[in-house]
Design a protein around this motif. Structure first.
Motif, PDB file in Angstrom:
ATOM      1  N   HIS A   1       0.540  -1.689 -15.331  1.00  0.00           N
ATOM      2  CA  HIS A   1       0.881  -2.641 -14.263  1.00  0.00           C
ATOM      3  C   HIS A   1       2.361  -3.032 -14.343  1.00  0.00           C
ATOM      4  CE1 HIS A   1      -3.099  -3.229 -12.689  1.00  0.00           C
ATOM      5  NE2 HIS A   1      -3.572  -3.814 -13.768  1.00  0.00           N
TER       6      HIS A   1
ATOM      7  N   MET B   1       5.376  -2.639 -11.607  1.00  0.00           N
ATOM      8  CA  MET B   1       6.136  -3.799 -11.127  1.00  0.00           C
ATOM      9  C   MET B   1       7.635  -3.567 -11.292  1.00  0.00           C
ATOM     10  SD  MET B   1       3.915  -6.992 -12.528  1.00  0.00           S
ATOM     11  CE  MET B   1       2.417  -7.512 -11.721  1.00  0.00           C
TER      12      MET B   1
ATOM     13  N   LEU C   1       2.448 -10.565 -14.954  1.00  0.00           N
ATOM     14  CA  LEU C   1       2.698 -11.341 -13.749  1.00  0.00           C
ATOM     15  C   LEU C   1       4.172 -11.287 -13.364  1.00  0.00           C
ATOM     16  CD1 LEU C   1       1.452 -13.521 -11.789  1.00  0.00           C
ATOM     17  CD2 LEU C   1       2.133 -15.203 -13.493  1.00  0.00           C
TER      18      LEU C   1
ATOM     19  N   GLU D   1       5.468 -13.608 -10.923  1.00  0.00           N
ATOM     20  CA  GLU D   1       5.183 -14.724 -10.018  1.00  0.00           C
ATOM     21  C   GLU D   1       6.274 -14.900  -8.970  1.00  0.00           C
ATOM     22  OE1 GLU D   1       3.460 -19.252 -10.119  1.00  0.00           O
ATOM     23  OE2 GLU D   1       4.073 -18.291 -11.972  1.00  0.00           O
TER      24      GLU D   1
ATOM     25  N   TRP E   1       2.358  -2.338  -4.176  1.00  0.00           N
ATOM     26  CA  TRP E   1       1.337  -3.142  -4.834  1.00  0.00           C
ATOM     27  C   TRP E   1       0.080  -2.311  -5.094  1.00  0.00           C
ATOM     28  CZ3 TRP E   1      -3.602  -4.877  -4.100  1.00  0.00           C
ATOM     29  CH2 TRP E   1      -4.016  -5.934  -4.926  1.00  0.00           C
TER      30      TRP E   1
ATOM     31  N   THR F   1      -1.445  -1.403  -8.788  1.00  0.00           N
ATOM     32  CA  THR F   1      -2.802  -1.879  -9.060  1.00  0.00           C
ATOM     33  C   THR F   1      -3.694  -0.756  -9.578  1.00  0.00           C
ATOM     34  OG1 THR F   1      -2.563  -3.569  -7.373  1.00  0.00           O
ATOM     35  CG2 THR F   1      -4.794  -3.066  -8.055  1.00  0.00           C
TER      36      THR F   1
ATOM     37  N   GLU G   1       2.413 -11.254  -2.337  1.00  0.00           N
ATOM     38  CA  GLU G   1       3.169 -12.117  -3.248  1.00  0.00           C
ATOM     39  C   GLU G   1       2.334 -12.382  -4.480  1.00  0.00           C
ATOM     40  OE1 GLU G   1       5.808 -15.613  -2.051  1.00  0.00           O
ATOM     41  OE2 GLU G   1       3.949 -16.582  -2.747  1.00  0.00           O
ATOM     42  N   ASP G   2       2.894 -12.051  -5.634  1.00  0.00           N
ATOM     43  CA  ASP G   2       2.215 -12.281  -6.900  1.00  0.00           C
ATOM     44  C   ASP G   2       2.227 -13.771  -7.217  1.00  0.00           C
ATOM     45  OD1 ASP G   2       0.788 -11.369  -9.047  1.00  0.00           O
ATOM     46  OD2 ASP G   2       2.523 -10.668 -10.175  1.00  0.00           O
TER      47      ASP G   2
ATOM     48  N   PHE H   1      -2.963 -13.591  -5.763  1.00  0.00           N
ATOM     49  CA  PHE H   1      -1.894 -13.125  -4.886  1.00  0.00           C
ATOM     50  C   PHE H   1      -2.173 -13.595  -3.464  1.00  0.00           C
ATOM     51  CE2 PHE H   1      -5.098  -9.842  -4.805  1.00  0.00           C
ATOM     52  CZ  PHE H   1      -5.222  -9.525  -3.470  1.00  0.00           C
TER      53      PHE H   1
END
Length: 173
Positions: free
Chosen positions: A64, A68, A89, A91, A100, A104, A160-161, A166
């Motif tokens: 992940h 990102m 994360l 954020e 995304w 994922t 949006e994380d 989300f």
């Protein structure tokens, strides 16, 4: 244009219902039956099961995090104590929908085949079977989130994380 929130997906604040702590013991029983081997239950054996579980969780979250980073985010590692889950994360970062979706599914694409190769090289090892069983189970929440996004998001939406999940954001004029 501006982005408006279409919906929010909040991760559950409890351990997964799949009772992942039982799976290693079932896997060892399965190995014992298949190979007619009765593994001795020692502290070292149990430690190796938890070691395999921890290594798999780390690789899962690294997949992940790599996705990102490739999307431009700065991921941070953490642990959701009430849910008993490690997490990564970014954020507040807004991912394009396709980015995304890729980040994922990355753990399943990496850990699934890796677990199959591991089991091929160590077919009688209980910890190899544990990794083989847990690799896809560990992706269940990821796949559930992907299904939610597939049903709710439109092409061009952003995700949006957030600390507890989300949000799907849509551009409006």
């Amino acid at each position: 244009y501006r982005l408006v929130e279409v919906c929010e997906f909040v991760l559950p604040d409890h351990p997964p219902k799949s009772a992942l702590m039982v799976v290693p013991f079932v896997a060892v029983g399965l190995v014992a039956r298949i190979h007619a081997v009765q593994p001795r239950l020692t502290a070292a054996t149990v430690a190796s099961w938890f070691g395999a579980f921890a290594a798999l969780a780390l690789v899962h979250e690294l997949c992940h995090a790599t996705g990102m980073r490739l999307a431009g985010a700065r991921p941070q590692f953490g642990f959701r104590f009430r849910a008993l889950q490690p997490c990564v994360l970014a954020e507040g970062f807004q991912f394009r929908q396709r980015d995304w979706m890729r980040l994922t599914v990355a753990p399943l694409v990496v850990t699934g085949p890796a677990a199959a190769v591991l089991l091929a090289f160590f077919p009688t090892s209980p910890w190899a079977l544990i990794v083989f069983v847990l690799a896809p189970l560990g992706c269940a929440t990821d796949l559930r989130m992907m299904l939610h996004v597939h049903r709710q998001a439109l092409p061009g939406d952003y995700l949006e994380d957030r600390a507890k999940g989300f949000a799907i954001l849509r551009s409006v004029d």
